[in-house]
Design a protein around this motif. Structure first.
Motif: not given
Length: 123
Positions: A114-123
């Protein structure tokens, strides 16, 4: 032969949960070996989990996600899921769904992505 599309990425805080989806299209999609990979900025693509569409099949998980991430499948909906719990900043990456002819942790041996999906986790 099989087309993949990831859904469900987003921005969350440390300790939160997300569920990613991968929708598969194409004849014989359920015969493929499957995997989730992720790639953080400036780093190599790394394995998250390898699995099959067969119910109750044993999945492989990378050590740094074991116990926090769980994969599941729904053949009728042509969809696989990655449930991610207790997310940490180091989980921040683009997550990719992959399909291939064998179960392997090596990204270059998978044929379909797939083209991918962004996961962003902040502190």
């Amino acid at each position: 032969q099989v087309q993949l599309e990831e859904l469900g990425g987003g921005l969350v805080q440390s300790g939160d949960s997300l569920r990613l989806s991968c929708v598969a299209a194409g004849q014989g999609f359920a015969t493929y070996a499957m995997a989730w990979f992720r790639q953080a900025a400036g780093k190599e693509r790394e394995i998250v989990t390898t699995f099959s569409w067969i119910p109750n099949n044993v999945a492989y998980y990378a050590d740094n996600v074991k116990g926090r991430f769980t994969v599941s499948t729904d053949v009728a909906r042509h969809t696989v899921y990655l449930q991610m719990n207790n997310l940490k900043p180091e989980d921040t990456a683009v997550y990719y769904c992959a399909a291939g002819s064998q179960y392997t942790t090596q990204a270059q041996l998978y044929d379909h992505w797939g083209r991918g999906t962004q996961v962003t986790v902040t502190a």
